[in-house]
Design an enzyme around this catalytic site. Sequence first.
Site, short mmCIF file in Angstrom:
data_model
loop_
_atom_site.label_atom_id
_atom_site.label_comp_id
_atom_site.label_asym_id
_atom_site.label_seq_id
_atom_site.Cartn_x
_atom_site.Cartn_y
_atom_site.Cartn_z
N GLU A 165 -20.83 -28.05 36.32
CA GLU A 165 -20.65 -27.05 35.26
C GLU A 165 -19.65 -26.01 35.78
OE1 GLU A 165 -24.07 -24.57 34.60
OE2 GLU A 165 -23.33 -23.78 32.69
N HIS A 178 -31.54 -30.49 26.74
CA HIS A 178 -31.17 -29.38 27.62
C HIS A 178 -31.20 -28.08 26.82
CE1 HIS A 178 -28.58 -28.12 31.28
NE2 HIS A 178 -28.97 -27.02 30.65
N ASP A 201 -28.30 -25.63 25.36
CA ASP A 201 -28.42 -24.82 26.59
C ASP A 201 -29.22 -23.56 26.29
OD1 ASP A 201 -28.14 -24.63 29.31
OD2 ASP A 201 -26.10 -23.85 29.29
N ASP A 208 -36.21 -19.62 28.31
CA ASP A 208 -35.85 -18.20 28.45
C ASP A 208 -34.45 -17.91 27.93
OD1 ASP A 208 -35.16 -19.82 30.68
OD2 ASP A 208 -34.91 -18.09 31.98
N GLY A 222 -29.31 -22.32 37.90
CA GLY A 222 -28.86 -21.08 38.51
C GLY A 222 -27.41 -21.23 38.96
O1 LIG Z 1 -26.10 -23.33 31.99
C1 LIG Z 1 -26.80 -22.92 32.92
N1 LIG Z 1 -26.43 -23.18 34.20
C2 LIG Z 1 -27.17 -22.82 35.26
N2 LIG Z 1 -28.32 -22.15 35.14
C3 LIG Z 1 -28.73 -21.83 33.90
C4 LIG Z 1 -28.02 -22.20 32.74
N3 LIG Z 1 -28.68 -21.72 31.68
C5 LIG Z 1 -29.77 -21.10 32.14
N4 LIG Z 1 -29.79 -21.15 33.48
C6 LIG Z 1 -30.81 -20.58 34.39
O2 LIG Z 1 -31.99 -21.37 34.28
C7 LIG Z 1 -33.11 -20.50 34.38
C8 LIG Z 1 -34.36 -21.19 33.90
O3 LIG Z 1 -34.34 -21.50 32.56
C9 LIG Z 1 -32.65 -19.28 33.60
O4 LIG Z 1 -33.41 -18.14 33.91
C10 LIG Z 1 -31.20 -19.14 34.03
O5 LIG Z 1 -31.11 -18.37 35.21
ZN LIG Z 2 -28.66 -25.15 31.43
#
Ligand SMILES: O=c1[nH]cnc2c1ncn2[C@@H]1O[C@H](CO)[C@@H](O)[C@H]1O
Ligand SMILES: [Zn+2]
Length: 380
Positions: free
Chosen positions: A221, A29, A318, A33, A191
Site C-alpha cells: 500500500e 476489507h 477500507d 474503527d 498500521g
Molecule cells: O489502509 C490502511 N492501512 C494500514 N492500516 C490501516 C488502514 N486502515 C486502517 N488501518 C489501521 O488499522 C487499525 C485497525 O482497524 C486502525 O486503527 C488503523 O490504525
Molecule cells: Zn485497511
Amino acid sequence: MTTSMPPVSPFGPDPDPALFALAPKVVLHDHLDGGLRPQTVLELAEQVGYTKLPASDGPSLATWFRASADSGSLVRYLETFEHTVGVMQTAGALERVALECAEDLANDGVVYAEVRFAPEQHLEAGLTLDEVVEAVLKGFAEGEALSASAGRPITVRCLVTAMRHAARSREIAELAVRFRDRGVVGFDIAGAEAGYPPTRHLDAFEYMRAHNAPFTIHAGEAFGLPSIHEAISFCGTDRLGHGVRVIDDISLPEDADFTAHDFHGAKLGEIANYVRDKRIPLELCPSSNVQTGAVASIAEHPFNVLARLRFRVTVNTDNRLMSDTSMSKEFAVLAGQFGYGWADFERFTVNAMKSAFIHFDERLAMIDEIIKPGYAVLIG
Ligand SMILES: O=c1[nH]cnc2c1ncn2[C@@H]1O[C@H](CO)[C@@H](O)[C@H]1O
Ligand SMILES: [Zn+2]
C-alpha cells in the site's frame, strides 16, 4: 499516460451510487474503527467523556474526517483513528459500533462482510482482549438479526488485526484462533507500513499456519514490492490487504492508458506472476488509496489493469468514515472511470466470495444462492 477516450460506462459517466445498492456485494476489507457514523462518534464521546473531538456536530465531523484523511500520507491518514478508537473503549460502545456497522453494510446491499479491527487498541478502560472481541461479536450478531428482520440479510464475520508497530501480534493470532468458532474467521496486521515489514510478525503467521487458520496482511500500500514479497513468500499470506503496488512488477508501454480495455503488451515480473498464478486475492480499496497517496487518482488506479489482466481483484471500502464511501460508491466510481457493467461487478463479487475466510461450502452457497441469482436479475 494518454487519457484519450475514457471508456463509456453503461451507467453513464458519473453513475449514481444508488444504482448499485441493489446488487449483492461482498466486502473483505473494511475497518470497524474506520466506519463509524459521525453522529455515533459524537454521542459516544459525550457518554464516555471524550473531549478531544475536532468538531461538535455530525456534518462538520464527517467533513473533518474526510478532509484530514485526504492527506496524501498513510501515516497522517492513520492519525484520524485516534478519535474513533478513543470513543470505542467500553463494551457498550464496541457493541453499538459493531451493530451499526452490520446495519449500514446491509442497507448498502452488502450480503457478506469481513470486518476487521485491532482489539489491542480498545483496552484503555480496562477491558480484556476477550471482552473486546465478545462485545464486537455481540454487536455483529444483533446487527445481523435486525437486518434480517428488515429484509436485508447479511452475514458479518470478524478479522482481528494486530498493529504492526506494536509487539502483540502473536497474542492476537492466538485470540483469532481462540474465537475461530465464534465469528472470528482470520487475522491481519495493519498500521504504518514503512519500517514495519511483515516478517517482524513471522511468529504470529507461523502460529496461524500451524493452526490451519487463514490470514491477510496489509502489504503493498504505502510500501512497494518488498513488502508484498515478504507477505507472500516468507509469511505465506492467504490474501493481500491492498497489494496495489504489485503494479510495480508489471511493465506496460510508456503511454499505457490505465483505463483501457486490454493490456496485451504487459510483461509480468516474478512477483506479479506468482500473485496471479496462485490466485492470491487483492483486497483493493480505490478511494482509500487516493487519499493516502498510494495512487495519484482513480483514473491512474491499477485496479483496471489488474482486473483486465485477470488478477483476483476484489472491491473494498477500507474506511467508510474517512473516505466518505460505501461499497455502492466504490462500484459507482469504478463504473464511471473504467466502464464496467453488471457482468464485471458480478465477477469482482464472486472473486471476493471465493476469497472469503469462511468454509468452502458456505462460500459456494453464498455464490449460488445469493450472488448469482442477484446479478442474473440485474443482467436480465
Ligand atoms: O489502509 C490502511 N492501512 C494500514 N492500516 C490501516 C488502514 N486502515 C486502517 N488501518 C489501521 O488499522 C487499525 C485497525 O482497524 C486502525 O486503527 C488503523 O490504525
Ligand atoms: Zn485497511
